[in-house]
Design an enzyme around this catalytic site. Structure first.
Site: not given
Length: 255
Positions: A4, A100
């Site tokens: 992305h 994350k």
């Protein structure tokens, strides 16, 4: 997530398309991806978050999840230095990272301008050369904004420089509701708008860049560097940025 970010990079670095037609834009994005230098293992940092206690609260590590093996080498963070071998971007490092359990959530593009050789104002900046770098920031999410960080003279007698922001905050500038990413995605799909969608050859070019280094990481069983839950990521990512004289934007106390 890295793919992305690579699409965002392609949009930023592509040449001007011959029109705003979806295929013309996607053609230029593919050209950027195919111009990228093969990714080297030494230009990649991977990490995995570990347990961390803060404010009386203990946050779990990745391997504390019951569905994750205790000896898992799956990365939860990645940083990489990329290069585009074409006339416009030759020698310019593009650093990107995603992960994350970091200290905040967001997506942004930062353009850090190079220091001027023989800068006459070096003595006025002191030793913090990072503050002497003008910077253009395009914040994709959250709180969409475009701001330019510039070094300006403080009004008054003497010669003292300070850093200021020229800020365009979309929510403050425009009273209408700004749709989120998924709302825009669904609307584009309904209307058949394809400019921001990934074409198959674009996806192939992205995976062709990442697949060899992912395979090398797996074959050599590279152990991800640990970083505390809620931190800025592994220390190795900061060494990677320093190698190319780049400063991660989330280190800026003004932010």
């Amino acid at each position: 997530m890295q793919n992305h970010l690579l699409q965002i990079l392609a949009l930023f670095a592509m040449e001007t398309p011959v029109s705003l037609d979806a295929e013309d834009i996607r053609n230029e994005k593919v050209k950027v991806l195919r111009s990228m230098r093969p990714l080297r293992l030494e230009d990649v940092v991977i990490g995995q978050y570990k347990s961390h206690s803060k404010g009386g609260v203990t946050y779990p590590s990745y391997t504390d999840d019951k569905t994750v093996p205790k000896d898992s080498l799956t990365p939860t963070f990645a940083a990489a230095a990329l290069f585009i071998d074409n006339a416009r971007w030759d020698g310019v490092p593009f650093l990107m990272k995603a992960g994350k359990a970091l200290h905040n959530k967001g997506a942004e593009i930062r353009v850090q301008f190079r220091h001027v050789p023989g800068n006459l104002y070096n003595r006025n900046f002191g030793t913090d050369l990072d503050r002497a770098t003008n910077e253009l920031v395009i914040r994709v999410q959250p709180d969409e904004a475009i701001f330019l960080k510039i070094n300006n003279k403080v009004p008054g007698l003497g010669m003292r420089l300070d850093r200021s922001n020229l800020n365009l905050h979309y929510a403050a500038r425009y009273s209408k509701e700004i749709p989120d990413a998924y709302e825009r995605l669904l609307l584009d799909a309904i209307e058949g708008e394809r400019r921001l969608f990934i074409r198959s050859d674009e996806l192939d070019a992205a995976w062709a860049l990442f697949t060899p280094v992912l395979k090398e990481l797996e074959e050599k069983k590279i152990i991800p560097e640990s970083y505390p839950y809620g931190s800025r990521g592994p220390v190795g990512a900061h060494y990677l940025a320093a190698r190319y004289n780049v400063r991660w934007g989330d280190l800026d106390i003004e932010q």
